[in-house]
Design an enzyme around this catalytic site. Structure first.
Site, PDB file in Angstrom:
ATOM      1  N   ASP A  31      -7.775  19.156 -13.281  1.00  0.00           N
ATOM      2  CA  ASP A  31      -8.135  17.838 -13.789  1.00  0.00           C
ATOM      3  C   ASP A  31      -7.853  17.868 -15.292  1.00  0.00           C
ATOM      4  O   ASP A  31      -8.573  18.509 -16.053  1.00  0.00           O
ATOM      5  CB  ASP A  31      -9.617  17.566 -13.486  1.00  0.00           C
ATOM      6  CG  ASP A  31     -10.082  16.203 -13.987  1.00  0.00           C
ATOM      7  OD1 ASP A  31      -9.445  15.649 -14.905  1.00  0.00           O
ATOM      8  OD2 ASP A  31     -11.106  15.698 -13.471  1.00  0.00           O
ATOM      9  N   TYR A  64     -16.976  17.473 -14.442  1.00  0.00           N
ATOM     10  CA  TYR A  64     -17.346  16.071 -14.617  1.00  0.00           C
ATOM     11  C   TYR A  64     -18.407  15.727 -13.565  1.00  0.00           C
ATOM     12  O   TYR A  64     -18.265  16.084 -12.385  1.00  0.00           O
ATOM     13  CB  TYR A  64     -16.092  15.198 -14.433  1.00  0.00           C
ATOM     14  CG  TYR A  64     -16.375  13.721 -14.365  1.00  0.00           C
ATOM     15  CD1 TYR A  64     -16.746  13.023 -15.511  1.00  0.00           C
ATOM     16  CD2 TYR A  64     -16.273  13.034 -13.171  1.00  0.00           C
ATOM     17  CE1 TYR A  64     -17.013  11.669 -15.447  1.00  0.00           C
ATOM     18  CE2 TYR A  64     -16.533  11.670 -13.108  1.00  0.00           C
ATOM     19  CZ  TYR A  64     -16.906  11.001 -14.245  1.00  0.00           C
ATOM     20  OH  TYR A  64     -17.165   9.661 -14.179  1.00  0.00           O
ATOM     21  N   LYS A 114      -9.176   7.161 -18.910  1.00  0.00           N
ATOM     22  CA  LYS A 114      -9.486   7.783 -20.199  1.00  0.00           C
ATOM     23  C   LYS A 114      -8.251   7.758 -21.103  1.00  0.00           C
ATOM     24  O   LYS A 114      -7.728   6.695 -21.364  1.00  0.00           O
ATOM     25  CB  LYS A 114     -10.020   9.189 -19.935  1.00  0.00           C
ATOM     26  CG  LYS A 114     -11.029   9.273 -18.768  1.00  0.00           C
ATOM     27  CD  LYS A 114     -12.329   8.529 -19.007  1.00  0.00           C
ATOM     28  CE  LYS A 114     -13.167   8.386 -17.745  1.00  0.00           C
ATOM     29  NZ  LYS A 114     -13.462   9.611 -17.030  1.00  0.00           N
ATOM     30  N   ARG A 162       0.849  -1.193   0.000  1.00  0.00           N
ATOM     31  CA  ARG A 162       0.000   0.000   0.000  1.00  0.00           C
ATOM     32  C   ARG A 162       0.880   1.236   0.000  1.00  0.00           C
ATOM     33  O   ARG A 162       0.613   2.229  -0.665  1.00  0.00           O
ATOM     34  CB  ARG A 162      -0.956   0.009   1.204  1.00  0.00           C
ATOM     35  CG  ARG A 162      -1.609   1.371   1.405  1.00  0.00           C
ATOM     36  CD  ARG A 162      -2.822   1.400   2.320  1.00  0.00           C
ATOM     37  NE  ARG A 162      -2.772   0.491   3.445  1.00  0.00           N
ATOM     38  CZ  ARG A 162      -2.023   0.655   4.546  1.00  0.00           C
ATOM     39  NH1 ARG A 162      -1.263   1.710   4.698  1.00  0.00           N
ATOM     40  NH2 ARG A 162      -2.053  -0.247   5.511  1.00  0.00           N
TER      41      ARG A 162
HETATM   42  C1  LIG Z   1     -13.917   9.950 -15.708  1.00  0.00           C
HETATM   43  C2  LIG Z   1     -13.507  11.228 -15.126  1.00  0.00           C
HETATM   44  C3  LIG Z   1     -13.249  11.343 -13.756  1.00  0.00           C
HETATM   45  C4  LIG Z   1     -13.455  10.187 -12.799  1.00  0.00           C
HETATM   46  O1  LIG Z   1     -12.552   9.170 -13.005  1.00  0.00           O
HETATM   47  P1  LIG Z   1     -12.856   7.601 -12.694  1.00  0.00           P
HETATM   48  O2  LIG Z   1     -11.613   6.948 -13.154  1.00  0.00           O
HETATM   49  O3  LIG Z   1     -14.067   7.231 -13.496  1.00  0.00           O
HETATM   50  O4  LIG Z   1     -13.104   7.489 -11.246  1.00  0.00           O
HETATM   51  C5  LIG Z   1     -12.822  12.565 -13.286  1.00  0.00           C
HETATM   52  N1  LIG Z   1     -12.677  13.626 -14.101  1.00  0.00           N
HETATM   53  C6  LIG Z   1     -12.922  13.551 -15.419  1.00  0.00           C
HETATM   54  C7  LIG Z   1     -12.749  14.753 -16.272  1.00  0.00           C
HETATM   55  C8  LIG Z   1     -13.355  12.355 -15.976  1.00  0.00           C
HETATM   56  O5  LIG Z   1     -13.618  12.291 -17.274  1.00  0.00           O
END
Ligand SMILES: *Cc1c(COP(=O)(O)O)cnc(C)c1O
Length: 398
Positions: free
Chosen positions: A188, A113, A213, A52
């Protein structure tokens, strides 16, 4: 690794933070599944105690992301160069929000998001008493008005999902430093990927990704990562990553590192396919409006040219028609699959109002422009003529 840091991102996605495994010389980092590591004497170990806290496969992926996001930190500052991988994008955000104390103020993009907004408004406002201020951060003046001296964190997404608004990261960083010098600035960067945009270069403190993504890019791993620019702040995130424990497991770290090695070539294709499709939709009579920063018609096209190296594969558009017509359109598409998520090699179509943004209150949705006729495409890396033909066929059927 300093010479490697100086090389272009197309080279860094292959070699960034990587070295041959010291015992065997393996070029690809092995998947270290061991939960624990033997110690020669109490407290005498090779930097690994418990998985961890530290795992060599996760470290290999984390160091790669530090390189891609232009982190100035080295292994002398932090074993994984101030970069931390988590079980998901949301686990990453949840851990970063724990940098804040009860009642702290966070200024955040209004067009977030859906899951990020849900974590803020439906969990952390209640459990942590966070003082949430949502503003349109594509407008530096709106940001300036929201940015009070007691603001402790800024949370920005650019381009936004699904409205494709851009935030001027350098301008926001300058305003934030003036108004509240100690506020932690987080971007982000999921939508852009580090190939198209690197927020640390624009004065931000932390960049995070849902690696689910573009970073992994193959729709087969859920994960997240945070890259921290400052060593003291990185030490706080390292503490939280270990204390909370929402870590990325070694299998996922291996897969995501494998996926990211093609990021530069994938983004090249996402960028050209995205632009071709945005141009096609813009001249189509059944399309009302296209939202894509790479188009000269985008209201922030000039900012796009300054801040980004490509516009990516995310294209939103308003169909001329109601929900029934949109349903017909998505039913007619053959190559574009109807699914949530984005940023992978296969093309997807999404209806934000019903799918990804259903958790956003309907008044907020309409204020943002997320109407029933809004469609979001995640353009993949298939042949562009097949994608155009798919859209042409479906549009002529509605
Ligand atoms: C998908 C997404 C998230 C969340 O991520 P997960 O891997 O699904 O938990 C956060 N920010 C953006 C812009 C996203 O597209």
């Amino acid at each position: 690794m300093s010479s490697e840091r100086a090389s272009r991102i197309d080279t860094r996605v292959i070699h960034g933070g990587q070295r041959a495994e010291p015992v065997t010389g393996a070029v690809v980092p092995p998947i270290f599944t061991s939960a624990t590591f033997a110690q020669a004497a109490p407290g005498e170990h090779k930097g690994f105690e418990y998985s961890r806290s530290h795992n060599p496969t996760r470290y290999a992926f984390e160091r790669m992301m530090a390189s891609l996001e232009s982190s100035p930190l080295t292994e002398d500052d932090d074993p994984s160069c101030g970069t931390f991988a988590f079980a998901s994008g949301m686990a990453t955000m949840a851990t970063l929000l724990d940098l804040l104390a009860t009642g702290d103020r966070i200024v955040s993009m209004d067009d977030l998001y859906g899951g990020s907004r849900r974590l803020l408004s439906m969990v952390r406002e209640r459990s942590q008493g966070l003082d949430l201020a949502y503003a349109d951060l594509s407008d530096p003046e709106a940001f300036s008005a929201a940015m009070t001296p007691d603001t402790r964190m800024v949370w920005v997404e650019t381009p936004t999902n699904p409205m494709m608004k851009l935030a001027d990261l350098s301008a926001l960083a300058k305003i934030a430093r003036r108004k509240s010098p100690d506020a932690i600035l987080v971007c982000d960067n999921t939508f852009a990927s580090p190939v198209n945009q690197r927020p640390l270069e624009h004065g931000f403190d932390i960049v995070m990704h849902s690696t689910t993504k573009y970073v992994n890019g193959h729709s087969d791993v859920v994960g997240g990562v945070a890259v921290v620019k400052d060593a003291a702040l990185a030490a706080r995130v390292r503490f939280l990553q270990n204390a909370i424990g929402a870590v990325m497991n070694p299998f996922d770290a291996y897969l995501t590192l494998r996926g990211v090695k093609t990021l530069a070539v994938r983004m090249e294709r996402h960028n050209t396919n995205g632009l071709a499709i945005a141009r096609f939709l813009e001249q189509h009579p059944k399309v009302e409006r296209v939202l894509y920063p790479g188009l000269p018609s985008h209201p922030q096209h000039e900012l796009f040219q300054r801040q980004m190296d490509g516009a990516g594969g995310m294209v939103s558009f308003y169909l001329d028609g109601d929900l029934d017509r949109v349903k017909k359109l998505v039913a007619e598409l053959r190559v574009f699959q109807l699914a949530e998520s984005l940023g992978a090699i296969e093309s997807l179509v999404n209806h934000p109002a019903i799918m990804t943004h259903a958790s956003v209150p309907s008044e907020t949705r309409s204020a943002l422009g997320i109407t029933d006729s809004l469609v979001r495409l995640s353009v993949g890396i298939e042949h562009v003529e097949d994608l155009l033909a798919d859209l042409e066929g479906a549009l002529s059927a509605v």
